[in-house]
Design an enzyme around this catalytic site. Structure first.
Site, mmCIF file in Angstrom:
data_model
loop_
_atom_site.group_PDB
_atom_site.id
_atom_site.type_symbol
_atom_site.label_atom_id
_atom_site.label_comp_id
_atom_site.label_asym_id
_atom_site.label_seq_id
_atom_site.Cartn_x
_atom_site.Cartn_y
_atom_site.Cartn_z
ATOM 1 N N HIS A 103 3.589 6.645 -6.911
ATOM 2 C CA HIS A 103 2.839 7.824 -7.352
ATOM 3 C C HIS A 103 3.714 9.083 -7.249
ATOM 4 C CE1 HIS A 103 -1.377 9.964 -7.150
ATOM 5 N NE2 HIS A 103 -0.798 10.097 -8.317
ATOM 6 N N HIS A 152 1.868 4.559 -2.868
ATOM 7 C CA HIS A 152 2.036 6.012 -2.703
ATOM 8 C C HIS A 152 3.409 6.449 -3.223
ATOM 9 C CE1 HIS A 152 -1.597 6.991 -0.570
ATOM 10 N NE2 HIS A 152 -1.336 6.213 0.465
ATOM 11 N N HIS A 173 0.837 -1.211 0.000
ATOM 12 C CA HIS A 173 0.000 0.000 0.000
ATOM 13 C C HIS A 173 0.868 1.256 0.000
ATOM 14 C CE1 HIS A 173 -3.538 2.486 1.346
ATOM 15 N NE2 HIS A 173 -2.550 3.228 1.837
ATOM 16 N N GLU A 174 1.791 1.325 0.940
ATOM 17 C CA GLU A 174 2.631 2.524 1.040
ATOM 18 C C GLU A 174 3.554 2.657 -0.176
ATOM 19 O OE1 GLU A 174 1.945 4.747 3.048
ATOM 20 O OE2 GLU A 174 0.662 3.625 4.428
ATOM 21 N N TYR A 218 -10.699 6.941 1.842
ATOM 22 C CA TYR A 218 -10.172 5.577 1.818
ATOM 23 C C TYR A 218 -11.166 4.622 1.156
ATOM 24 C CZ TYR A 218 -6.017 6.480 4.620
ATOM 25 O OH TYR A 218 -4.788 6.926 5.052
ATOM 26 N N GLU A 231 -5.620 7.865 -2.436
ATOM 27 C CA GLU A 231 -5.430 6.490 -1.977
ATOM 28 C C GLU A 231 -5.566 5.453 -3.095
ATOM 29 O OE1 GLU A 231 -4.322 5.620 0.954
ATOM 30 O OE2 GLU A 231 -4.342 7.688 1.664
#
Length: 657
Positions: free
Chosen positions: A456, A453, A449-450, A593, A478
């Protein structure tokens, strides 16, 4: 040379950072920004470079100092540096609040905008978007107000910045402990206990995730779980409850001054949702569907526990026991297959395949702590980005998982693209003398998940710093992180990613099949929990008057919402809201989220149809979404990638509905 002013293509010398360097950088960046302001004001009304484009230079220059200072405020091991960073961040927030309300800067942009509107100046579509966003920001933040009211607004913003920083710092510095006996830790794995054993044979438990989560999951003593839950949910209490009340009052004052009814109304008009009504409607649309699955989940837990109801502190323990009994999944066994280093290698290999990049370890680069690792992203033998991984807990460090921007991407005047720098900050179990850092499957999901980011941020090619990376609408940010979570639930990928730390074997196919079969265990309860968090945020910012004499105490309100949105009975004396850090950075935005997940799930369906390792689809995601930042509306990016309108089918399917 001051470490914060390295050339834009070179890394920061974090090893050279001290309190004096922080203070010097703070004064220097303010001076540089004021020089840019002078250049803006001295330029002719029709000068695109001076009146418009230099404003992005202001954002970029300030960000190059403010962003790493904010990171180090949350992570640096030296208290003097953290204190200097906190003071500097507050100072720079106040300085930029003043820039936002600067009459001369606004009038200079307004005059240029009139030139564009009259057809006297030609600008391209992206420049037009930048101009519109800048004008909207000014008007939204006070330039419909009198000069007197703008002064009041500046004072409110300065006070808010200070209190919001303190709220976050109180969470990072809070680490209450619980001293327990050997008997009380019955059921907890030996490797976990070993990290917290005292010389006298007892144990001192901390509320850091690598301690709290396994104890709550494995300790057989419900009384210990209750005590530990109460300790955990009272971090930063009571100081943060008082701060939160003061912050809400200030936000309300600011909102009223700017002509809005609620803070949520003020915040949402510039994101995808547009209005609080849309957000509440989104929740209502999903609520009954999620309630059906949540009731099934809760009843299954109660049946397994042979109880009529389940205390919230027993949730993790019973869920884990049910997972072992029904799916034969032992999380302690599973995590032996996910040593951190090998899991990272598998993640990097996936990113290389999907996005056509190379990720290279850079142990030579200076870092802010010995645990931190630096990496370089390369493409076509050129550096694309740098990033840092700070993965293990320590005192006074940020206590959750997040991706921090260090330097934004930006196309410079000389045609060179400024190198994006970012950092992932997590709190995984550190290695011991006898074994490496091992991740639970949930932690693997968090890592992915992180990392979404991070991709991105570092794969951005946006022309303007203001639009680069994760500088997108809050209810879209998110999506790139949540889409990455899907790979850790794909059988083919799990077989490649897993690697037993001793034998080197992959996860057995039968175990992978059971893990995937158990994916929907508690999916309804988990979705309800997300709605509960979002309801706290939206209620406080849309349906609550903190300044009213008869206002319900925030802690009581949170318990009312917990009873309304979840199936678990609220616990007297608990104060989760005191450590709910998202109420600062995600104010009136936590709903994002669930909102983003609808799009992420739908967009992953294209990978499922065309191949989860298909580089063509990976490149499409990179080119149509990750590289664009905020250069286009989020819905345009989603539809371009999908080739159609998005829908909720995949989202509901992944919930098990």
């Amino acid at each position: 040379m001051n470490p914060f002013f390295a050339p834009v293509l070179e890394p920061i010398d974090f090893a050279a950072v001290n309190a004096k360097a922080v203070e010097e950088a703070t004064e220097r960046v303010k001076k540089e920004v004021l020089e840019l302001k002078d250049a803006i004001l001295a330029s002719p009304e029709s000068d695109k470079q001076g009146r418009l484009l230099l404003r992005d230079d202001v954002n970029f220059q300030m960000g190059r100092v403010l962003s790493p200072l904010y990171l180090l405020n949350e992570t640096h091991p030296d208290a003097s540096v953290r204190d200097a960073c906190q003071k500097a961040v507050q100072d720079l927030f106040s300085f930029m609040n003043g820039m936002t309300l600067d009459e001369d800067l606004f009038q200079a942009l307004n005059a240029f905008n009139e030139q564009v509107s009259a057809g006297a100046v030609s600008i391209d579509a992206l420049e037009q978007r930048f101009l519109e966003k800048e004008m909207d920001y000014y008007l939204k933040n006070g330039f419909a107000l009198s000069a007197e009211d703008r002064t009041v607004l500046k004072e409110l913003d300065d006070e808010l910045s200070q209190k919001e920083l303190m709220f976050a710092k109180n969470i990072s510095s809070a680490n209450p402990t619980l001293v327990v006996s050997e008997d009380e830790l019955d059921g907890v794995p030996d490797d976990v206990k070993a990290r917290y054993r005292n010389e006298d044979g007892g144990y001192t438990l901390t509320t850091h995730a690598p301690c709290y989560l396994p104890v709550m999951k494995y300790a057989r003593s419900t009384e210990l779980r209750r005590r530990f839950y109460m300790l955990y949910t009272n971090r930063a209490y009571p100081e943060n409850n008082q701060l939160l009340h003061e912050i809400l009052v200030l936000r309300q004052k600011r909102t009223k001054l700017l002509g809005h009814d609620t803070y949520a109304q003020y915040k949402l008009d510039s994101v995808m949702a547009k209005t609080p009504t849309t957000v509440w409607g989104f929740y209502e649309e999903l609520r009954d569907k999620i309630q059906v699955k949540a009731k099934q989940d809760y009843e299954a837990l109660c049946r397994f526990a042979q109880a009529d109801h389940l205390p919230v502190w027993d949730r993790m323990f019973v869920t884990n026991a049910l997972r072992e009994a029904e799916y034969q999944i032992d999380e302690e066994t599973v995590k032996q297959y996910f040593p951190l280093t090998h899991t990272l290698d598998g993640l990097f290999e996936l990113a290389t395949n999907l996005y056509g990049i190379k990720i290279i370890d850079r142990p030579d680069l200076p870092v802010w702590h010995a645990d931190v690792r630096a990496f370089e992203v390369r493409e076509d033998d050129a550096r694309v980005a740098l990033f840092y991984l700070d993965f293990f807990p320590r005192e006074n460090k940020y206590s959750h998982a997040a991706c921090f921007d260090i330097q934004s991407g930006k196309l410079l005047d000389n045609g060179v693209y400024a190198t994006p720098f970012s950092a992932l900050v997590c709190n995984f179990t550190p290695p011991s003398e006898t074994r490496p850092s091992l991740l639970t499957h949930r932690e693997v999901e968090t890592l992915f998940h992180e990392f979404g980011h991070l991709m991105h941020q570092v794969l951005t090619r946006a022309r303007f710093a203001q639009f680069s990376g994760t500088s997108v609408m809050r209810d879209f940010v998110e999506m790139p992180s949540q889409i990455m979570e899907h790979w850790v639930w794909q059988a083919d990928f799990l077989a490649k990613l897993s690697h037993h730390w001793e034998s080197g074997e992959a996860l057995p196919a039968a175990l992978i099949e059971k893990m995937i079969a158990g994916r929907h265990l508690n999916s309804g309860i988990d979705a309800q929990q997300q709605m509960f968090y979002g309801a706290i945020d939206m209620t406080l910012h849309d349906r609550y008057n903190a300044a009213a004499a008869d206002a319900t105490p925030i802690g009581d309100l949170v318990k009312q919402l917990q009873a309304e949105y979840t199936l678990f009975t609220p616990v007297d004396g608990s104060h989760f809201e005191a450590s709910f850090g998202h109420l600062m950075g995600y104010a009136a935005g936590y709903y994002g989220y669930l909102w983003s997940r609808v799009y992420a799930d739908d967009m992953f369906s294209r990978f499922q149809q065309e191949g989860i390792f298909n580089p063509a689809v990976g490149q499409a995601l990179r080119e149509t979404v990750l590289s664009k930042g905020n250069t286009r509306e989020p819905m345009d990016l989603i539809q371009t990638f999908l080739g159609r309108e998005p829908n909720t089918d995949a989202f509901l399917s992944h919930l098990g509905l």
